[in-house]
Scaffold this motif. Structure first.
Motif, PDB file in Angstrom:
ATOM      1  N   PHE A  17     112.267  23.890  -8.703  1.00 30.11           N
ATOM      2  CA  PHE A  17     111.663  23.107  -7.611  1.00 30.11           C
ATOM      3  C   PHE A  17     112.033  21.648  -7.796  1.00 30.11           C
ATOM      4  CE2 PHE A  17     108.310  26.510  -7.227  1.00 30.11           C
ATOM      5  CZ  PHE A  17     108.554  26.794  -5.892  1.00 30.11           C
ATOM      6  N   LYS A  24     112.181  20.622 -11.583  1.00 36.77           N
ATOM      7  CA  LYS A  24     111.319  21.403 -12.453  1.00 36.77           C
ATOM      8  C   LYS A  24     111.824  22.846 -12.483  1.00 36.77           C
ATOM      9  CE  LYS A  24     106.689  23.287 -12.963  1.00 36.77           C
ATOM     10  NZ  LYS A  24     106.532  23.113 -14.402  1.00 36.77           N
ATOM     11  N   VAL A  26     111.083  26.344 -13.096  1.00 31.83           N
ATOM     12  CA  VAL A  26     109.890  27.170 -13.275  1.00 31.83           C
ATOM     13  C   VAL A  26     110.214  28.335 -14.204  1.00 31.83           C
ATOM     14  CG1 VAL A  26     108.074  28.469 -12.123  1.00 31.83           C
ATOM     15  CG2 VAL A  26     109.131  26.536 -10.970  1.00 31.83           C
ATOM     16  N   GLN A  45     100.485  32.264 -18.656  1.00 30.85           N
ATOM     17  CA  GLN A  45      99.446  31.274 -18.443  1.00 30.85           C
ATOM     18  C   GLN A  45      99.584  30.618 -17.072  1.00 30.85           C
ATOM     19  OE1 GLN A  45      99.216  28.713 -21.816  1.00 30.85           O
ATOM     20  NE2 GLN A  45      98.941  30.454 -23.203  1.00 30.85           N
ATOM     21  N   SER A  46      98.512  29.968 -16.691  1.00 28.06           N
ATOM     22  CA  SER A  46      98.485  29.313 -15.391  1.00 28.06           C
ATOM     23  C   SER A  46      99.659  28.343 -15.255  1.00 28.06           C
ATOM     24  CB  SER A  46      97.159  28.567 -15.241  1.00 28.06           C
ATOM     25  OG  SER A  46      97.034  28.104 -13.933  1.00 28.06           O
ATOM     26  N   GLY A  47     100.358  28.429 -14.140  1.00 25.27           N
ATOM     27  CA  GLY A  47     101.445  27.498 -13.874  1.00 25.27           C
ATOM     28  C   GLY A  47     102.793  27.939 -14.434  1.00 25.27           C
ATOM     29  N   GLY A  49     104.601  30.351 -13.393  1.00 24.44           N
ATOM     30  CA  GLY A  49     105.506  30.789 -12.326  1.00 24.44           C
ATOM     31  C   GLY A  49     105.315  32.224 -11.888  1.00 24.44           C
ATOM     32  N   LYS A  50     104.159  32.814 -12.177  1.00 26.56           N
ATOM     33  CA  LYS A  50     103.921  34.220 -11.828  1.00 26.56           C
ATOM     34  C   LYS A  50     103.927  34.432 -10.315  1.00 26.56           C
ATOM     35  CE  LYS A  50      99.895  34.323 -13.937  1.00 26.56           C
ATOM     36  NZ  LYS A  50      99.804  32.954 -14.413  1.00 26.56           N
ATOM     37  N   THR A  51     103.190  33.587  -9.597  1.00 29.03           N
ATOM     38  CA  THR A  51     103.135  33.728  -8.142  1.00 29.03           C
ATOM     39  C   THR A  51     104.516  33.494  -7.540  1.00 29.03           C
ATOM     40  OG1 THR A  51     100.825  33.045  -8.099  1.00 29.03           O
ATOM     41  CG2 THR A  51     102.046  32.858  -6.037  1.00 29.03           C
ATOM     42  N   THR A  52     105.192  32.471  -8.017  1.00 31.24           N
ATOM     43  CA  THR A  52     106.540  32.171  -7.527  1.00 31.24           C
ATOM     44  C   THR A  52     107.457  33.379  -7.688  1.00 31.24           C
ATOM     45  OG1 THR A  52     106.173  29.885  -8.207  1.00 31.24           O
ATOM     46  CG2 THR A  52     108.441  30.522  -7.724  1.00 31.24           C
ATOM     47  N   GLU A 162      97.254  38.743  -9.072  1.00 32.05           N
ATOM     48  CA  GLU A 162      95.873  38.618  -9.552  1.00 32.05           C
ATOM     49  C   GLU A 162      94.887  39.144  -8.513  1.00 32.05           C
ATOM     50  OE1 GLU A 162      94.973  35.536 -11.962  1.00 32.05           O
ATOM     51  OE2 GLU A 162      96.955  34.621 -12.034  1.00 32.05           O
ATOM     52  N   HIS A 195      96.687  36.735 -15.486  1.00 29.37           N
ATOM     53  CA  HIS A 195      96.572  35.939 -16.707  1.00 29.37           C
ATOM     54  C   HIS A 195      95.539  36.585 -17.639  1.00 29.37           C
ATOM     55  CE1 HIS A 195      93.582  33.939 -13.970  1.00 29.37           C
ATOM     56  NE2 HIS A 195      92.832  34.324 -14.962  1.00 29.37           N
TER      57      HIS A 195
HETATM   58  N1  LIG Z   1     106.398  24.972  -3.212  1.00 27.05           N
HETATM   59  C1  LIG Z   1     106.429  24.384  -4.419  1.00 27.05           C
HETATM   60  N2  LIG Z   1     107.004  23.160  -4.576  1.00 27.05           N
HETATM   61  C2  LIG Z   1     107.046  22.580  -5.796  1.00 27.05           C
HETATM   62  N3  LIG Z   1     106.544  23.124  -6.914  1.00 27.05           N
HETATM   63  C3  LIG Z   1     105.954  24.316  -6.820  1.00 27.05           C
HETATM   64  C4  LIG Z   1     105.866  25.020  -5.580  1.00 27.05           C
HETATM   65  N4  LIG Z   1     105.225  26.201  -5.782  1.00 27.05           N
HETATM   66  C5  LIG Z   1     104.946  26.232  -7.110  1.00 27.05           C
HETATM   67  N5  LIG Z   1     105.370  25.110  -7.721  1.00 27.05           N
HETATM   68  C6  LIG Z   1     105.261  24.814  -9.172  1.00 27.05           C
HETATM   69  O1  LIG Z   1     105.791  25.889  -9.876  1.00 27.05           O
HETATM   70  C7  LIG Z   1     105.013  26.183 -11.013  1.00 27.05           C
HETATM   71  C8  LIG Z   1     104.602  27.640 -11.013  1.00 27.05           C
HETATM   72  O2  LIG Z   1     103.666  27.879  -9.953  1.00 27.05           O
HETATM   73  P1  LIG Z   1     103.030  29.308  -9.733  1.00 27.05           P
HETATM   74  O3  LIG Z   1     102.081  29.196  -8.616  1.00 27.05           O
HETATM   75  O4  LIG Z   1     104.107  30.299  -9.596  1.00 27.05           O
HETATM   76  O5  LIG Z   1     102.250  29.532 -11.110  1.00 27.05           O
HETATM   77  P2  LIG Z   1     101.315  30.741 -11.535  1.00 27.05           P
HETATM   78  O6  LIG Z   1     101.849  31.270 -12.803  1.00 27.05           O
HETATM   79  O7  LIG Z   1     101.140  31.672 -10.426  1.00 27.05           O
HETATM   80  O8  LIG Z   1      99.958  29.986 -11.833  1.00 27.05           O
HETATM   81  P3  LIG Z   1      98.447  30.529 -11.665  1.00 27.05           P
HETATM   82  O9  LIG Z   1      98.191  31.465 -12.809  1.00 27.05           O
HETATM   83  O10 LIG Z   1      97.632  29.288 -11.802  1.00 27.05           O
HETATM   84  O11 LIG Z   1      98.346  31.167 -10.334  1.00 27.05           O
HETATM   85  C9  LIG Z   1     103.854  25.220 -11.010  1.00 27.05           C
HETATM   86  O12 LIG Z   1     104.130  24.167 -11.886  1.00 27.05           O
HETATM   87  C10 LIG Z   1     103.824  24.711  -9.599  1.00 27.05           C
HETATM   88  O13 LIG Z   1     103.380  23.401  -9.565  1.00 27.05           O
END
Ligand SMILES: Nc1ncnc2c1ncn2[C@@H]1O[C@H](COP(=O)(O)OP(=O)(O)OP(=O)(O)O)[C@@H](O)[C@H]1O
Ligand SMILES: [Mg+2]
Lengths: 252, 247
Positions: A17, A24, A26, A45-47, A49-52, A162, A195
């Motif tokens: 991203f 960054k 991910v 862990q949170s952040g 990149g699981k959702t991504t 989740e 998580h």
């Molecule tokens: N559209 C976007 N633009 C910029 N950065 C993004 C975008 N979407 C996600 N990120 C960044 O990518 C990283 C991963 O985000 P993601 O939502 O995939 O984490 P996650 O593992 O699902 O977290 P959680 O457990 O809190 O849901 C984070 O640092 C987030 O800030």
């Protein structure tokens, strides 16, 4: 499960991203092979990149690098074989339970019989709610409506972000059991992102651990006993949780 | 309490206050409600009165209808497309605060002194309120719902039909209700400047003849027009947004 047919193949996947004038990363270098009828849980862990990762696999977000293929065919858009359930369910509040369940079929112009819908409702224990709106349901009921809505489309692969995080412990346990039942009966595959180490150990035939520093999958733990009766109370299960917790700590 | 009961009670209170104030001020400044309402009843039997009501109703309904038909789709599309929004919104922010009513001379020059200029001015003033509400509603749709919808196989057109429009309707109807008040005020203004028929003219004309009872008949009629429009959008909202009205 090595003998079964490969369903999903993720090769060298990465996502970057833009972050101000820097970038960054991910994750990078993610490879996943998922066989038909297999389940994978991805813990991290949170952040991390699981959702991504899940949105990319659902064809909703473009990866920065790497390829995805389903049944050997490369894809980059949503497919009717892949269903996605997000944490807050994504049920339009202006549609009744009945309309929400039928939404996917309506959008894709797939004919469904009333019998089919009634079977699904009774299986998921959401009968008699037809004319209610999502805000009139409990969290667990809402989650089951979201599941009914995608099962009606007979997907081959379920992607779950989740899905039970907002539910109380007992409801969560019941829905985890339900998910495993559906999994067994319908022979579909799923990838669940969580998580929660217990959930990951309960639902995944393989548990993948995601690195928090842009690396990708840092460990894969086999979890062969996950479908056995009463797995939740076995020493094997507790051993798995302990193992997973240690790997997660190391990946931070 | 049913709606009509509360309307009866509210009207009774308003009429009593009106009666009390008029007996203090004297009939010249504020005629009592009985004489105004009886004259209204007499007027209701005259074709001339209905020609005024008809002219005003047509202008306000056409103006608001046009604003609705143009502003809602335009607002929803702009709100759903960030790139388009970036281009369009600066123009809106710049022109929204400009008092459109000062454009009246230009509009009269362009569109003549007939109904068209009146309708266009009402439309122009309402347009911005409705556009901004629609755009913001479309822009604020929950991201997870959009993703779920797309993964269910929804295309762009279906997205407007099943997500954007229903999500925005409550706000749109609220803005139309508020716009009804603004539209009546604009209507009075344009009709008092130039018209051969219309309740605005009716009021100004009665005022000129110092016929205060007639003037209040016009004021009451114009208010009723506003109330009717307001209620119309309220009913429309309750019919189309059932989910908002469940517990
Ligand atoms: N559209 C976007 N633009 C910029 N950065 C993004 C975008 N979407 C996600 N990120 C960044 O990518 C990283 C991963 O985000 P993601 O939502 O995939 O984490 P996650 O593992 O699902 O977290 P959680 O457990 O809190 O849901 C984070 O640092 C987030 O800030
Ligand atoms: Mg997440």
């Amino acid at each position: 499960m090595n003998s079964s047919k490969n369903l999903l193949k993720v090769e060298n996947l990465s996502k970057v991203f833009p972050n101000g004038d820097r970038e960054k990363v991910v994750f990078s270098g993610i490879n996943i092979d998922l066989a038909e009828g297999e389940s994978i849980s991805i813990a991290g862990q949170s952040g991390c990149g699981k959702t991504t990762l899940l949105l990319i696999m659902a064809g909703l977000t473009a990866p920065t690098g790497g390829t995805l293929s389903l049944n050997g065919k490369i894809y980059s858009n949503p497919s009717s074989d892949i269903a996605l359930v997000l944490q807050d369910y994504g049920l339009p509040p202006w549609k009744t339970v009945e309309d929400n369940i039928r939404l996917g079929a309506l959008l894709q112009n797939i004919p469904v019989s009333d019998d089919e819908i009634n079977d699904l409702k009774s299986h998921l224990k959401i009968e008699g709610l037809d004319h209610l709106y999502p805000h009139q349901l409990s969290g667990g009921q809402r989650q089951r409506v979201a599941i009914a809505r995608i099962l009606l489309l007979k997907p081959k692969l379920l992607l779950l972000d989740e899905p039970f995080a907002a539910l109380d412990a007992l409801t969560r346990e019941r829905l985890q059991k339900l998910l495993l039942n559906i999994f067994r009966q319908r022979g579909l595959s799923f990838i669940i992102v969580t998580h929660d180490v217990e959930e990951a150990s309960l639902l995944g035939e393989r548990i993948m651990v995601m690195d928090s520093n842009g690396g990708g999958i840092s460990a894969v733990i086999d979890n062969p006993g996950f479908l056995s009766e009463g797995y939740r109370d076995t020493p094997e299960f507790f051993e798995r949780i302990k193992q997973l917790r240690e790997v997660l700590k190391a990946s931070d | 309490m049913p709606k009509y009961v509360s309307y009866i009670i509210t009207s009774a209170v308003a009429l009593s206050v009106w009666y009390a104030v008029s007996s203090q001020l004297g009939a010249l400044l504020l005629p009592d409600p009985v004489s105004v309402l009886s004259l209204l009843l007499i007027e209701a039997g005259s074709a001339e009165y209905w020609a005024h009501v008809g002219a005003s109703s047509w202008r306000i309904v056409a103006g608001m209808g046009l604003a609705f038909i143009i502003a809602v789709p335009f607002g929803l599309v702009v709100g759903s497309n960030p790139k388009l929004n970036k281009i369009v919104s600066p123009f809106i922010s710049m022109s929204y605060p400009v008092p459109k009513i000062v454009l009246l001379p230009i509009i009269l020059l362009l569109f003549g002194i007939g109904d068209l200029s009146k309708i266009i001015l009402i439309m122009l003033i309402i347009f911005f309120q409705v556009f901004i509400t629609s755009r913001d509603a479309a822009r604020n749709i929950n991201e997870e719902m959009i993703l779920s919808f797309r993964s269910l196989g929804g295309n762009k057109l279906q997205y407007y039909r099943h997500i954007v429009l229903p999500a925005s309707l409550p706000g749109i109807f609220t803005s139309m209700r508020l716009a009804a008040g603004t539209a009546v005020a604009v209507l009075f203004f344009v009709e008092s400047i130039s018209a051969t028929h219309g309740l605005g003219l009716y009021i100004i004309d009665a005022w000129g003849r110092a016929d205060y009872t007639s003037m209040y008949v016009g004021i009451v009629s114009m208010s009723l027009l506003g109330i009717l429009l307001y209620e119309f959008f309220e009913i429309l909202e309750r019919k189309t947004c059932k989910w908002k009205h469940t517990q």
